[in-house]
Write a protein that holds these residues in place. Structure first.
Motif, mmCIF file in Angstrom:
data_model
loop_
_atom_site.group_PDB
_atom_site.id
_atom_site.type_symbol
_atom_site.label_atom_id
_atom_site.label_comp_id
_atom_site.label_asym_id
_atom_site.label_seq_id
_atom_site.Cartn_x
_atom_site.Cartn_y
_atom_site.Cartn_z
ATOM 1 N N TYR A 142 0.831 -1.203 0.000
ATOM 2 C CA TYR A 142 0.000 0.000 0.000
ATOM 3 C C TYR A 142 0.866 1.254 0.000
ATOM 4 C CZ TYR A 142 -3.401 3.402 1.841
ATOM 5 O OH TYR A 142 -4.197 4.500 2.035
ATOM 6 N N HIS A 143 1.906 1.254 0.829
ATOM 7 C CA HIS A 143 2.749 2.438 0.960
ATOM 8 C C HIS A 143 3.586 2.701 -0.281
ATOM 9 C CE1 HIS A 143 1.430 3.309 4.949
ATOM 10 N NE2 HIS A 143 1.725 2.093 5.349
ATOM 11 N N VAL A 144 3.827 1.682 -1.081
ATOM 12 C CA VAL A 144 4.557 1.867 -2.336
ATOM 13 C C VAL A 144 3.719 2.674 -3.319
ATOM 14 C CG1 VAL A 144 5.501 0.668 -4.346
ATOM 15 C CG2 VAL A 144 6.027 -0.158 -2.063
ATOM 16 N N GLY A 145 2.416 2.479 -3.278
ATOM 17 C CA GLY A 145 1.516 3.225 -4.145
ATOM 18 C C GLY A 145 0.092 2.746 -4.000
ATOM 19 N N HIS A 146 -0.835 3.701 -3.976
ATOM 20 C CA HIS A 146 -2.252 3.362 -3.847
ATOM 21 C C HIS A 146 -3.104 4.504 -4.396
ATOM 22 C CE1 HIS A 146 -1.108 5.503 -0.149
ATOM 23 N NE2 HIS A 146 -2.303 6.064 -0.269
ATOM 24 N N VAL A 147 -4.364 4.235 -4.595
ATOM 25 C CA VAL A 147 -5.317 5.243 -5.031
ATOM 26 C C VAL A 147 -5.477 6.254 -3.894
ATOM 27 C CG1 VAL A 147 -7.749 5.633 -5.627
ATOM 28 C CG2 VAL A 147 -6.549 3.624 -6.523
ATOM 29 N N PRO A 148 -5.356 7.546 -4.172
ATOM 30 C CA PRO A 148 -5.538 8.538 -3.110
ATOM 31 C C PRO A 148 -6.895 8.358 -2.418
ATOM 32 C CG PRO A 148 -4.668 9.582 -5.077
ATOM 33 C CD PRO A 148 -5.038 8.171 -5.462
ATOM 34 N N GLY A 149 -6.859 8.342 -1.105
ATOM 35 C CA GLY A 149 -8.081 8.183 -0.324
ATOM 36 C C GLY A 149 -8.486 6.746 -0.070
ATOM 37 N N ALA A 150 -7.745 5.795 -0.628
ATOM 38 C CA ALA A 150 -8.074 4.382 -0.415
ATOM 39 C C ALA A 150 -7.890 4.018 1.056
ATOM 40 C CB ALA A 150 -7.185 3.492 -1.279
ATOM 41 N N VAL A 151 -8.749 3.151 1.535
ATOM 42 C CA VAL A 151 -8.678 2.668 2.909
ATOM 43 C C VAL A 151 -7.963 1.325 2.901
ATOM 44 C CG1 VAL A 151 -10.039 1.885 4.893
ATOM 45 C CG2 VAL A 151 -10.786 3.868 3.555
ATOM 46 N N LEU A 152 -6.932 1.198 3.713
ATOM 47 C CA LEU A 152 -6.172 -0.043 3.799
ATOM 48 C C LEU A 152 -6.778 -0.972 4.835
ATOM 49 C CD1 LEU A 152 -3.692 -1.794 3.120
ATOM 50 C CD2 LEU A 152 -2.451 -0.554 4.900
ATOM 51 N N VAL A 153 -7.192 -2.146 4.382
ATOM 52 C CA VAL A 153 -7.659 -3.218 5.257
ATOM 53 C C VAL A 153 -7.070 -4.498 4.661
ATOM 54 C CG1 VAL A 153 -9.602 -4.455 6.256
ATOM 55 C CG2 VAL A 153 -9.818 -2.015 5.776
ATOM 56 N N PRO A 154 -5.918 -4.951 5.192
ATOM 57 C CA PRO A 154 -5.308 -6.165 4.630
ATOM 58 C C PRO A 154 -6.325 -7.310 4.547
ATOM 59 C CG PRO A 154 -3.815 -5.140 6.166
ATOM 60 C CD PRO A 154 -5.131 -4.417 6.297
ATOM 61 N N LEU A 155 -6.207 -8.087 3.496
ATOM 62 C CA LEU A 155 -7.172 -9.141 3.205
ATOM 63 C C LEU A 155 -7.429 -10.052 4.409
ATOM 64 C CD1 LEU A 155 -8.971 -10.277 1.004
ATOM 65 C CD2 LEU A 155 -7.058 -11.684 0.248
ATOM 66 N N ALA A 156 -6.394 -10.388 5.156
ATOM 67 C CA ALA A 156 -6.558 -11.273 6.311
ATOM 68 C C ALA A 156 -7.450 -10.652 7.386
ATOM 69 C CB ALA A 156 -5.201 -11.625 6.899
ATOM 70 N N LYS A 157 -7.516 -9.315 7.436
ATOM 71 C CA LYS A 157 -8.321 -8.631 8.452
ATOM 72 C C LYS A 157 -9.713 -8.251 7.956
ATOM 73 C CE LYS A 157 -4.344 -6.870 10.879
ATOM 74 N NZ LYS A 157 -3.680 -5.723 11.460
ATOM 75 N N LEU A 158 -9.957 -8.428 6.676
ATOM 76 C CA LEU A 158 -11.226 -8.012 6.097
ATOM 77 C C LEU A 158 -12.452 -8.657 6.755
ATOM 78 C CD1 LEU A 158 -12.390 -6.141 3.965
ATOM 79 C CD2 LEU A 158 -12.195 -8.007 2.320
ATOM 80 N N PRO A 159 -12.425 -9.965 7.071
ATOM 81 C CA PRO A 159 -13.627 -10.568 7.681
ATOM 82 C C PRO A 159 -14.020 -9.953 9.032
ATOM 83 C CG PRO A 159 -12.171 -12.272 6.856
ATOM 84 C CD PRO A 159 -11.409 -10.966 6.778
ATOM 85 N N THR A 160 -13.076 -9.320 9.716
ATOM 86 C CA THR A 160 -13.378 -8.738 11.025
ATOM 87 C C THR A 160 -13.350 -7.215 11.008
ATOM 88 O OG1 THR A 160 -11.060 -8.878 11.702
ATOM 89 C CG2 THR A 160 -12.477 -10.754 12.233
ATOM 90 N N TRP A 161 -13.318 -6.617 9.831
ATOM 91 C CA TRP A 161 -13.265 -5.160 9.704
ATOM 92 C C TRP A 161 -14.555 -4.564 10.246
ATOM 93 C CZ3 TRP A 161 -14.569 -1.846 5.009
ATOM 94 C CH2 TRP A 161 -14.110 -0.531 5.186
#
Length: 57
Positions: free
Chosen positions: A29-48
């Motif tokens: 994510y820190h290397v590059g991402h869409v401005p304003g994107a919310v980071l939720v690593p895939l492993a944490k998505l089910p409990t987001w």
């Protein structure tokens, strides 16, 4: 299953206020991402707990 969209559809949805969710790892994510994107690593998505309601993701 996640629906796949083309770049024009993505850009239009993003411009209209859809939430961009980035499920990569923090280093990626820190290397590059869409401005304003919310980071939720895939492993944490089910409990987001902050999943939006009433807003397209």
């Amino acid at each position: 299953m996640t629906r796949e969209i083309d770049l024009d559809t993505f850009a239009s949805a993003w411009a209209d206020g859809s939430l961009v969710l980035d499920v990569r790892e923090p280093g990626e994510y820190h290397v590059g991402h869409v401005p304003g994107a919310v980071l939720v690593p895939l492993a944490k998505l089910p409990t987001w707990a902050d999943a939006p309601t009433g807003r397209p993701v």
